[in-house]
Design a protein around this motif. Structure first.
Motif, PDB file in Angstrom:
ATOM      1  N   LEU A   1      33.937  53.053  80.850  1.00  0.00           N
ATOM      2  CA  LEU A   1      34.456  52.110  81.844  1.00  0.00           C
ATOM      3  C   LEU A   1      33.345  51.677  82.802  1.00  0.00           C
ATOM      4  N   PRO A   2      33.346  50.415  83.255  1.00  0.00           N
ATOM      5  CA  PRO A   2      32.408  50.015  84.313  1.00  0.00           C
ATOM      6  C   PRO A   2      32.613  50.873  85.554  1.00  0.00           C
ATOM      7  N   PRO A   3      31.578  51.056  86.383  1.00  0.00           N
ATOM      8  CA  PRO A   3      31.691  51.981  87.521  1.00  0.00           C
ATOM      9  C   PRO A   3      32.851  51.687  88.460  1.00  0.00           C
ATOM     10  N   THR A   4      33.143  50.403  88.692  1.00  0.00           N
ATOM     11  CA  THR A   4      34.190  50.072  89.661  1.00  0.00           C
ATOM     12  C   THR A   4      35.560  49.900  89.021  1.00  0.00           C
ATOM     13  N   ALA A   5      35.650  50.017  87.696  1.00  0.00           N
ATOM     14  CA  ALA A   5      36.937  49.844  87.018  1.00  0.00           C
ATOM     15  C   ALA A   5      37.779  51.102  87.162  1.00  0.00           C
ATOM     16  N   MET A   6      39.065  50.910  87.334  1.00  0.00           N
ATOM     17  CA  MET A   6      39.991  52.031  87.489  1.00  0.00           C
ATOM     18  C   MET A   6      41.321  51.666  86.834  1.00  0.00           C
ATOM     19  N   ILE A   7      41.799  52.558  85.984  1.00  0.00           N
ATOM     20  CA  ILE A   7      43.129  52.376  85.401  1.00  0.00           C
ATOM     21  C   ILE A   7      44.136  52.992  86.365  1.00  0.00           C
ATOM     22  N   PHE A   8      44.940  52.145  86.974  1.00  0.00           N
ATOM     23  CA  PHE A   8      45.854  52.543  88.043  1.00  0.00           C
ATOM     24  C   PHE A   8      47.270  52.575  87.478  1.00  0.00           C
ATOM     25  N   THR A   9      47.932  53.716  87.622  1.00  0.00           N
ATOM     26  CA  THR A   9      49.267  53.865  87.039  1.00  0.00           C
ATOM     27  C   THR A   9      50.188  54.604  87.995  1.00  0.00           C
ATOM     28  N   HIS A  10      51.433  54.196  87.997  1.00  0.00           N
ATOM     29  CA  HIS A  10      52.451  54.856  88.814  1.00  0.00           C
ATOM     30  C   HIS A  10      53.818  54.538  88.220  1.00  0.00           C
ATOM     31  N   ALA A  11      54.774  55.354  88.580  1.00  0.00           N
ATOM     32  CA  ALA A  11      56.130  55.200  88.037  1.00  0.00           C
ATOM     33  C   ALA A  11      56.890  54.136  88.816  1.00  0.00           C
ATOM     34  N   GLU A  12      57.679  53.337  88.089  1.00  0.00           N
ATOM     35  CA  GLU A  12      58.573  52.350  88.667  1.00  0.00           C
ATOM     36  C   GLU A  12      59.959  52.544  88.060  1.00  0.00           C
ATOM     37  N   PRO A  13      60.991  51.992  88.700  1.00  0.00           N
ATOM     38  CA  PRO A  13      62.334  52.124  88.114  1.00  0.00           C
ATOM     39  C   PRO A  13      62.423  51.599  86.686  1.00  0.00           C
ATOM     40  N   SER A  14      61.618  50.566  86.381  1.00  0.00           N
ATOM     41  CA  SER A  14      61.645  49.988  85.042  1.00  0.00           C
ATOM     42  C   SER A  14      60.725  50.699  84.069  1.00  0.00           C
ATOM     43  N   GLY A  15      59.992  51.693  84.533  1.00  0.00           N
ATOM     44  CA  GLY A  15      59.061  52.398  83.663  1.00  0.00           C
ATOM     45  C   GLY A  15      57.724  52.585  84.362  1.00  0.00           C
TER      46      GLY A  15
END
Length: 640
Positions: A561-575
């Motif tokens: 991954l590029p240094p500033t790239a971030m895979i951001f994930t969190h739970a939502e009511p829809s998934g």
């Protein structure tokens, strides 16, 4: 987004980075102008051939006509010369005239038919030319409409927002960031910390990375007139005492956790035993004592060295020494007490300068506590554990406020024990303190806590293959994400700091980095563009062009991954929501950045990457709705 709009920030939001998305496709080259069909000319050769055919057809008639004329002349001559009687001559003339009339009429009819054919051909040619002219005019009109549509699409493509803010969802009070380079952490800390400061929050950074990842944030705060407070430990231990005002039980709890830093996950009995020893030692001193006095008592308890030295130095008195030596009596337990007292003394000795020279410091909304990489590894772990445990008790004693009104960023959290992290997390949740935990790696005690509860999780570059595998499984393999060309290009311009270090702003002998040049009325993006390397590098790399590439979430991709790239994930009511985020704060300065989230700017009913049909507003079809203008808050530092 104009320069004025870049000064604005939506209230109550925690910004973690930027999402790249294009609503409008590149329309490509403009439509070509229609090529006029080749103009036809009247076929003169055909006309000549028709005339030639007519002449050949009338040649016998013409010959008969000539013969008739000759005969008429002979009849007249014969009548005049008397060779024939005039009666016969007149009869011959009448016959010749009749033949001439018949042949002339036939020739006239033939010429009339030829002229009609020529007129018909000319009329056909005129109709064809008129049809060609109409088709050319229609083609030009269609081209004009197509060019207008293309021009509108081009304007929409070139003027569209490409970067949309990504924020922590409402109700989420913690962000766990796993992996990342020092440069990527610097971007993340600067982005989130600067946005929180701009919204009026207080930010505390505990940097255990030994890489000065908050240095850009400190310089930005200095540029904005914030005057950050920076403690560089162990050098600034005399000016730091987070345990001031704690009771004996709380102080004993903090110090027992500090001692456990060099051990494996200890049992409750071990921590309780250390806590009991420290509580009784503090009880000898009336419930409160400096670290040197505590270590002197522990040396006496552990029978290390000559207690008379501490007596001469005034660290303990004869009465206190007597109480200490008889505190646990005599017998088999002495060996356990001596062992634990010795361990306590060896670790707490690293904190002996703590709070020995307190300094009255001006208030600041940005505070950074960091460990110096020139200190020993164990010393820094002791210091990091002490600060974390002490901050935990400070938070427990504080009153809760608005979510994220106080923000704590802990860099290098993997260096702390799991129970220390659990206490900090619980205290932050109880007081609505926003917490950002940043881990360089994913050891077992981090894996079991990553994203626990309602926390959002960010995955940055993971160099270790096993860590990358764990992250890929949690994100979901084969998940397709989009990384911008600018993010890739900026990776070539940024690198981890080689000799990154902070400048202390709390030591009496070290001048503050604050020079008074900042202004509270200046917009934060202007400061980022001028005072940080992120803003400068982004402005130079902004000519990379519009574009992106897709990749599937696989372990090898997470390692690149590029240094500033971030895979951001969190739970939502829809998934579970999964986004590729660029944490680069310099994107804030770009004219294509939108402070709204993508779904807000493009409308809730639009698909994730819908490409709307953009037509010119000619009255029959309205221009596409790009979303309502955001309600924003002034993105300038609040005056205290």
């Amino acid at each position: 987004m104009t320069a004025r709009e870049a000064r604005l920030l939506q209230p109550g939001r925690v910004y973690v980075g930027w999402r790249y998305a294009q609503v409008h496709d590149d329309p490509g080259p403009p439509p070509k102008r229609p090529t006029p069909p080749e103009s036809e000319q009247l076929d003169r050769a055909w006309l000549a051939s028709q005339r030639q055919k007519e002449n050949l057809f009338n040649r016998p008639l013409k010959m008969v006509g000539v013969a008739t004329g000759v005969g008429a002349v002979l009849f007249i001559a014969a009548g005049i010369s008397g060779t024939l009687p005039w009666a016969f001559a007149i009869a011959g003339l009448v016959a010749c005239a009749a033949v001439a009339v018949i042949t002339g009429y036939s020739m006239w009819q033939s010429e009339k038919a030829l002229r009609a054919r020529m007129a018909e051909e000319n009329e056909r040619f005129q109709r064809k030319e008129e049809d060609r002219r109409r088709r050319l005019e229609a083609a030009h009109a269609a081209h004009a409409r197509a060019y207008q549509v293309w021009q509108h699409r081009r304007e929409a493509f070139e003027s569209q927002h490409e970067w949309y803010a990504v924020t922590v969802p409402q109700g989420v009070g913690r962000v766990d960031v796993a992996g990342g380079t020092l440069a990527g952490w610097s971007a993340m800390v600067t982005m989130l910390g600067a946005a929180r400061l701009a919204s009026g929050s207080e930010v505390t950074v505990l940097d255990l990375s030994e890489g000065a990842v908050a240095k850009e944030l400190v310089e930005l705060g200095d540029d904005q007139g914030e005057r950050p407070l920076v403690w560089v430990l162990p050098g600034d231990l005399p000016q730091l005492d987070l345990t001031h005002g704690l009771g004996p039980e709380e102080l004993a709890d903090v110090l027992s956790l500090v001692v456990s830093v060099s051990e494996e996950q200890a049992s409750t009995r071990d921590l309780s035993f250390d806590n009991t020893i420290l509580e009784r030692v503090l009880g000898v001193f009336g419930g409160r004592a400096s670290i040197p006095r505590i270590t002197a008592a522990l040396r006496a308890l552990a029978q290390v060295g000559d207690p008379r030295d501490d007596l001469r130095d005034g660290l303990i008195t004869d009465d206190e020494l007597a109480k200490i030596t008889t505190m646990f009596g005599r017998g088999a337990a002495d060996r356990v007490v001596i062992e634990r007292a010795w361990a306590l003394e060896s670790q707490l000795r690293k904190l002996e300068k703590l709070g020995s020279n307190p300094t009255l410091l001006p208030p600041s909304r940005l505070r950074v506590i960091t460990t110096d990489r020139r200190a020993g590894v164990l010393t820094n772990r002791v210091l990091g554990t002490y600060v974390t445990a002490a901050l935990t008790h400070v938070l427990r004693a504080s009153k809760g406020g608005e979510p994220w009104a106080n923000t704590l960023i802990l860099c290098g959290a993997e260096k702390l024990r799991g129970d220390v992290l659990d206490r900090l997390i619980d205290s932050c949740e109880a007081t609505s303190t926003g917490l950002v935990l940043m881990y360089r790696s994913i050891p077992p005690h981090v894996k079991e806590r990553l994203g626990r509860g309602d926390a959002a999780v960010g995955f940055m570059r993971l160099g270790n293959a096993e860590d990358a595998r764990v992250a890929a499984e949690q994100i979901g393999t084969r998940q397709l994400l989009e990384v911008a060309e600018l993010t890739d290009k900026l990776a070539e311009a940024v690198a981890d700091p080689e000799n990154g270090s902070y400048t202390s702003t709390v030591g009496r002998s070290v001048p503050s980095v604050f020079d008074g040049t900042g202004t509270s009325e200046e917009a934060l993006p202007d400061g980022i563009g001028r005072a940080t390397a992120w803003g400068q590098n982004t402005s130079r790399a902004a000519d990379a062009g519009k574009g992106s590439r897709e990749f599937a979430v696989e372990p090898q991709e997470l390692q690149q991954l590029p240094p500033t790239a971030m895979i951001f994930t969190h739970a939502e009511p829809s998934g579970r929501r999964i986004l590729l985020v660029d944490a680069n704060p310099g994107i804030m300065t770009l004219p294509t950045a939108n402070i709204q989230e993508y779904e807000e700017a493009t409308g809730p009913s639009r698909a994730r990457h819908a490409k709307p049909d953009v037509t010119p507003p000619d009255g029959s079809r309205p221009a596409p709705n790009l979303g309502p203008p955001p309600e924003r808050l002034d993105f300038r530092k609040k005056k205290r």
